[in-house]
Design a protein around this motif. Structure first.
Motif, mmCIF file in Angstrom:
data_model
loop_
_atom_site.group_PDB
_atom_site.id
_atom_site.type_symbol
_atom_site.label_atom_id
_atom_site.label_comp_id
_atom_site.label_asym_id
_atom_site.label_seq_id
_atom_site.Cartn_x
_atom_site.Cartn_y
_atom_site.Cartn_z
ATOM 1 N N GLN A 226 8.094 4.319 -5.978
ATOM 2 C CA GLN A 226 8.623 5.860 -4.986
ATOM 3 C C GLN A 226 10.256 5.323 -5.218
ATOM 4 N N ARG A 227 10.360 3.969 -5.146
ATOM 5 C CA ARG A 227 12.468 3.918 -5.794
ATOM 6 C C ARG A 227 12.072 5.311 -7.694
ATOM 7 N N ASP A 228 11.274 4.972 -7.789
ATOM 8 C CA ASP A 228 11.500 5.195 -9.868
ATOM 9 C C ASP A 228 11.122 7.695 -9.655
ATOM 10 N N GLY A 229 11.152 7.886 -8.121
ATOM 11 C CA GLY A 229 10.998 9.069 -8.082
ATOM 12 C C GLY A 229 9.515 9.345 -8.583
ATOM 13 N N LYS A 230 9.111 8.781 -8.398
ATOM 14 C CA LYS A 230 7.468 9.451 -8.880
ATOM 15 C C LYS A 230 6.018 9.746 -8.381
ATOM 16 N N ILE A 231 6.510 8.771 -7.326
ATOM 17 C CA ILE A 231 5.875 9.323 -5.534
ATOM 18 C C ILE A 231 6.805 9.293 -4.312
ATOM 19 N N ARG A 232 6.283 10.146 -3.247
ATOM 20 C CA ARG A 232 6.877 9.730 -1.998
ATOM 21 C C ARG A 232 5.913 9.033 -0.953
ATOM 22 N N TYR A 233 4.858 9.562 -0.965
ATOM 23 C CA TYR A 233 3.429 8.630 0.170
ATOM 24 C C TYR A 233 2.264 8.592 -0.848
ATOM 25 N N ALA A 234 2.654 7.399 -0.272
ATOM 26 C CA ALA A 234 0.960 6.441 -0.903
ATOM 27 C C ALA A 234 0.245 5.751 0.485
ATOM 28 N N MET A 235 -0.993 5.266 -0.183
ATOM 29 C CA MET A 235 -2.045 4.931 0.964
ATOM 30 C C MET A 235 -2.784 4.187 0.095
ATOM 31 N N LEU B 81 -11.911 7.166 5.598
ATOM 32 C CA LEU B 81 -10.995 8.027 4.638
ATOM 33 C C LEU B 81 -10.746 8.739 5.330
ATOM 34 N N SER B 82 -12.157 10.029 5.487
ATOM 35 C CA SER B 82 -12.286 11.611 6.362
ATOM 36 C C SER B 82 -10.626 11.361 7.726
ATOM 37 N N SER B 83 -10.729 10.398 8.382
ATOM 38 C CA SER B 83 -9.171 10.006 9.100
ATOM 39 C C SER B 83 -7.938 10.125 8.939
ATOM 40 N N GLY B 84 -7.767 9.140 7.778
ATOM 41 C CA GLY B 84 -6.758 8.894 7.299
ATOM 42 C C GLY B 84 -5.947 10.413 6.351
ATOM 43 N N LEU B 85 -7.253 11.370 5.717
ATOM 44 C CA LEU B 85 -6.583 11.800 4.993
ATOM 45 C C LEU B 85 -6.176 13.002 5.143
ATOM 46 N N ARG B 86 -6.933 13.116 6.817
ATOM 47 C CA ARG B 86 -6.682 14.545 7.931
ATOM 48 C C ARG B 86 -5.868 14.130 7.844
ATOM 49 N N GLN B 87 -4.605 13.313 8.362
ATOM 50 C CA GLN B 87 -3.232 12.594 8.878
ATOM 51 C C GLN B 87 -2.555 12.688 8.021
ATOM 52 N N PHE B 88 -2.736 12.846 6.451
ATOM 53 C CA PHE B 88 -2.129 12.388 5.710
ATOM 54 C C PHE B 88 -2.148 12.814 3.943
ATOM 55 N N ASP B 89 -1.297 13.130 3.606
ATOM 56 C CA ASP B 89 -1.720 13.628 2.250
ATOM 57 C C ASP B 89 -0.703 12.620 1.297
ATOM 58 N N PRO B 90 -1.446 11.793 0.786
ATOM 59 C CA PRO B 90 -0.759 10.409 -0.131
ATOM 60 C C PRO B 90 -0.849 11.331 -1.012
ATOM 61 N N GLU B 91 0.406 10.804 -2.174
ATOM 62 C CA GLU B 91 0.416 11.351 -3.851
ATOM 63 C C GLU B 91 0.115 10.066 -4.998
ATOM 64 N N LEU B 92 0.026 9.273 -4.048
ATOM 65 C CA LEU B 92 -1.145 7.584 -4.980
ATOM 66 C C LEU B 92 -1.746 6.977 -3.756
ATOM 67 N N LEU B 93 -3.274 6.801 -4.883
ATOM 68 C CA LEU B 93 -4.763 5.857 -3.634
ATOM 69 C C LEU B 93 -4.213 5.266 -4.409
ATOM 70 N N ARG C 262 -10.443 15.127 -4.253
ATOM 71 C CA ARG C 262 -9.201 15.698 -3.142
ATOM 72 C C ARG C 262 -7.631 15.554 -4.893
ATOM 73 N N GLY C 263 -8.373 14.991 -5.600
ATOM 74 C CA GLY C 263 -6.849 15.552 -6.891
ATOM 75 C C GLY C 263 -5.910 13.953 -5.886
ATOM 76 N N ILE C 264 -6.362 12.879 -5.907
ATOM 77 C CA ILE C 264 -5.228 11.536 -5.759
ATOM 78 C C ILE C 264 -5.181 10.973 -6.368
ATOM 79 N N PRO C 265 -4.469 10.275 -7.775
ATOM 80 C CA PRO C 265 -4.771 9.354 -7.789
ATOM 81 C C PRO C 265 -4.559 8.212 -7.762
ATOM 82 N N VAL C 266 -5.664 7.136 -8.682
ATOM 83 C CA VAL C 266 -6.105 5.762 -7.600
ATOM 84 C C VAL C 266 -5.589 5.122 -8.607
ATOM 85 N N MET C 267 -4.787 3.890 -7.660
ATOM 86 C CA MET C 267 -4.767 2.978 -8.444
ATOM 87 C C MET C 267 -5.962 1.755 -7.647
#
Ligand SMILES: [Zn+2]
Length: 338
Positions: free
Chosen positions: A144-153, A252-264, A302-307
């Motif tokens: 987030q600090r590096d401006g690479k993502i805003r939202y994560a899950m 997962l279904s509930s979370g991804l319905r409420q929230f759109d992460p850029e990194l999981l 869903r095209g969400i990068p995962v670490m």
């Protein structure tokens, strides 16, 4: 050659002496991946230690100072549940650097796996439950600090609740809607289609922060005090593969319905295993691999990068723990090669 990188260093080893935490598991996983030809040396990349600036993104200056100067109180050392040493501080800073590197690889390549990390019981001002600093939170804040993502899950499947994660990312919350009936994996074939038959206690909260936290864990286990995650699935003792997978699917279904992460950030604890010494669930080695596949399939669809980080694993036979973590790499290979 794997379709992603594995972040690893022999220095992930935690110098804690004889302990229920098998600190040698990281090297054993690394070696098993090579010997079984699942990975080759070129698949591995070496992490750099996190900087103190990175760690400060999550932890208080006072706590970092105590760690750096070896001035934890006896009570703080006891809560950590691993013997403090300057060498241990170094190992945890390296684990945090490994998670940062894995997050970077996830963002550039779809998935990045650290053969380490997942220290989800560390709080901003103290460590506990074998966790000194919260490598996953540090990696998220750094991205987030590096401006690479805003939202994560964070998707935490360790048998123990992610109390540190919940405390770090918790915001003001109010109880919200129940879990939906349409599973996340309806997007993809060969997923569990059953509804869970077990009676888990589900707590969901409407979310206000920039990191959405999901924790699936055994209710009747450490930590006694469970600060609220965005979604907590409090599982009953002895739950097996099918029910667990159905709950995970729902969460997962509930979370991804409420929230759109850029990194999981997947915290792939091996301790829901039925032979675990510190767990009370009844998953099989095969069920745990299906769990990994489910998380990876949903993220990929869903095209969400995962670490990925490994977190706990205390099987009576340490080779089982190694197998479960190795299978996470195999599951990722199967899902991300297609
Ligand atoms: Zn655990």
């Amino acid at each position: 050659m794997l379709p992603f990188k594995l972040v690893y260093s022999d220095d992930y080893y935690l110098p804690i002496g004889p302990h229920v935490f098998p600190a040698e598991k990281y090297k054993r996983i690394h070696d098993r991946l090579l010997v079984s030809r699942i990975a080759e040396p070129a698949d591995f990349v070496t992490p750099h230690p996190a900087t103190d600036q990175d760690v400060l993104l999550v932890h208080t200056p006072q706590y970092i100072e105590k760690l750096k100067t070896g001035t934890l109180s006896p009570r703080e050392q006891m809560e950590l549940e691993v013997p403090f040493s300057p060498a241990l501080v170094k190992a945890f800073w390296l684990a945090a650097g490994g998670s940062i590197r894995a997050a970077d690889h996830a963002l550039s390549n779809g998935i990045g796996i650290s053969i380490g990390g997942g220290f989800h019981h560390a709080f901003p001002d103290h460590g506990e439950g074998f966790c000194m600093i919260h490598d996953v939170a540090i990696a998220i804040r750094r991205m987030q600090r590096d401006g690479k993502i805003r939202y994560a899950m964070a998707v935490d499947c360790d048998v123990h609740q992610g109390n540190g994660t919940a405390a770090i990312f918790g915001g003001t919350r109010t109880t919200s809607e129940p879990l939906p009936s349409v599973p996340a994996s309806a997007l993809t074939p060969s997923s569990p289609e059953k509804s869970p038959t077990s009676l888990a206690k589900i707590q969901t909260h409407s979310h206000t922060g920039d990191v959405f936290t999901i924790s699936l864990h055994q209710e009747n286990n450490y930590p006694a005090w469970k600060p609220p995650s965005s979604i907590d699935i409090n599982l009953p003792d002895e739950i097996g593969d099918d029910d667990y997978l159905a709950w995970l699917d729902n969460a997962l279904s509930s979370g991804l319905r409420q929230f759109d992460p850029e990194l999981l950030c997947y915290i792939a604890g091996a301790d829901p295993y039925r032979e675990d010494q510190l767990g009370g669930l009844s998953l099989t080695i095969d069920g745990l691999k299906k769990r990994d596949e489910l998380v990876f399939r949903v993220a990929k669809a869903r095209g969400i990068p995962v670490m990925v980080t490994l977190a706990g694993g205390y099987a009576r036979n340490v080779e089982d723990t190694v197998t479960i973590h190795r299978n996470t790499v195999i599951a990722a290979t199967e899902v991300f090669t297609k």
